[in-house]
Design a protein around this motif. Structure first.
Motif, mmCIF file in Angstrom:
data_model
loop_
_atom_site.group_PDB
_atom_site.id
_atom_site.type_symbol
_atom_site.label_atom_id
_atom_site.label_comp_id
_atom_site.label_asym_id
_atom_site.label_seq_id
_atom_site.Cartn_x
_atom_site.Cartn_y
_atom_site.Cartn_z
ATOM 1 N N GLY A 177 0.753 -1.286 -0.063
ATOM 2 C CA GLY A 177 0.131 -0.009 0.042
ATOM 3 C C GLY A 177 1.118 1.255 -0.059
ATOM 4 O O GLY A 177 2.233 1.067 -0.247
ATOM 5 N N SER A 178 0.238 2.548 0.049
ATOM 6 C CA SER A 178 1.066 3.621 0.191
ATOM 7 C C SER A 178 0.195 4.699 1.043
ATOM 8 O O SER A 178 -1.033 4.367 1.234
ATOM 9 N N HIS A 179 1.010 5.641 1.477
ATOM 10 C CA HIS A 179 0.596 6.660 2.210
ATOM 11 C C HIS A 179 1.147 7.894 2.164
ATOM 12 O O HIS A 179 2.395 7.981 2.676
ATOM 13 N N HIS A 180 0.831 8.885 1.352
ATOM 14 C CA HIS A 180 1.362 10.138 1.144
ATOM 15 C C HIS A 180 2.705 10.055 0.874
ATOM 16 O O HIS A 180 3.672 10.778 1.621
ATOM 17 N N TRP A 228 8.515 11.989 3.065
ATOM 18 C CA TRP A 228 7.383 11.349 2.280
ATOM 19 C C TRP A 228 6.556 12.299 1.601
ATOM 20 O O TRP A 228 6.268 11.852 0.527
ATOM 21 N N GLU A 229 6.082 13.305 2.444
ATOM 22 C CA GLU A 229 5.387 14.270 1.608
ATOM 23 C C GLU A 229 5.908 14.851 0.365
ATOM 24 O O GLU A 229 5.294 15.045 -0.628
ATOM 25 N N LYS A 232 4.574 14.891 -3.551
ATOM 26 C CA LYS A 232 4.554 15.960 -4.577
ATOM 27 C C LYS A 232 5.249 15.690 -5.725
ATOM 28 O O LYS A 232 4.802 16.283 -6.951
ATOM 29 N N ASP A 233 6.497 15.053 -5.647
ATOM 30 C CA ASP A 233 7.131 14.909 -6.724
ATOM 31 C C ASP A 233 7.030 13.859 -7.720
ATOM 32 O O ASP A 233 7.435 13.679 -8.637
ATOM 33 N N ARG A 234 6.159 12.795 -7.317
ATOM 34 C CA ARG A 234 5.904 11.645 -7.952
ATOM 35 C C ARG A 234 5.220 11.845 -9.561
ATOM 36 O O ARG A 234 5.861 11.256 -10.243
ATOM 37 N N MET A 235 4.796 13.072 -9.804
ATOM 38 C CA MET A 235 4.401 13.048 -11.132
ATOM 39 C C MET A 235 5.339 13.692 -12.029
ATOM 40 O O MET A 235 5.452 13.506 -13.051
ATOM 41 N N LYS A 236 6.399 14.452 -11.496
ATOM 42 C CA LYS A 236 7.450 14.962 -12.013
ATOM 43 C C LYS A 236 8.519 13.824 -12.582
ATOM 44 O O LYS A 236 8.896 13.955 -13.612
#
Length: 96
Positions: free
Chosen positions: A19-22, A84-85, A89-93
């Motif tokens: 799973g994932s969390h933020h 982690w936050e 935020k950077d995942r789409m980049k």
């Protein structure tokens, strides 16, 4: 707090749980009497994330061990919340 609705030792005996969390991803798997928990950053899957980016901790494969593993996941998230936050935020980049 990580949601683990329906997660128990019977389910983990049959197949891994992830799973994932933020921005933080987690992967739980068992072998023999050991519950291994991995933490790693988004955006990649467990298999695609380099080992050097994964943090691992082992627990006894019991209900108490599973409870301790979930506590460790939550504590690890809180201890590195800004990291982690930022990964969230950077995942789409990374994907573009």
């Amino acid at each position: 707090m990580i949601s683990t609705i329906g997660l128990n030792t019977k389910a983990l005996k049959k197949e891994p749980f992830s799973g994932s969390h933020h921005g933080m991803r987690y992967y739980l798997c068992t072998k023999d009497d050991v519950l291994s928990v991995f933490l790693y950053p988004e955006p990649w899957s467990f298999e695609r994330t380099p080992d050097k980016e994964k943090e691992k901790k082992d627990f006894p494969f019991t209900q108490e061990g599973l409870d301790a593993a979930i506590d460790w996941i939550n504590q690890s998230y809180e201890a590195k919340r800004p990291f982690w936050e930022q990964k969230a935020k950077d995942r789409m980049k990374l994907l573009l």
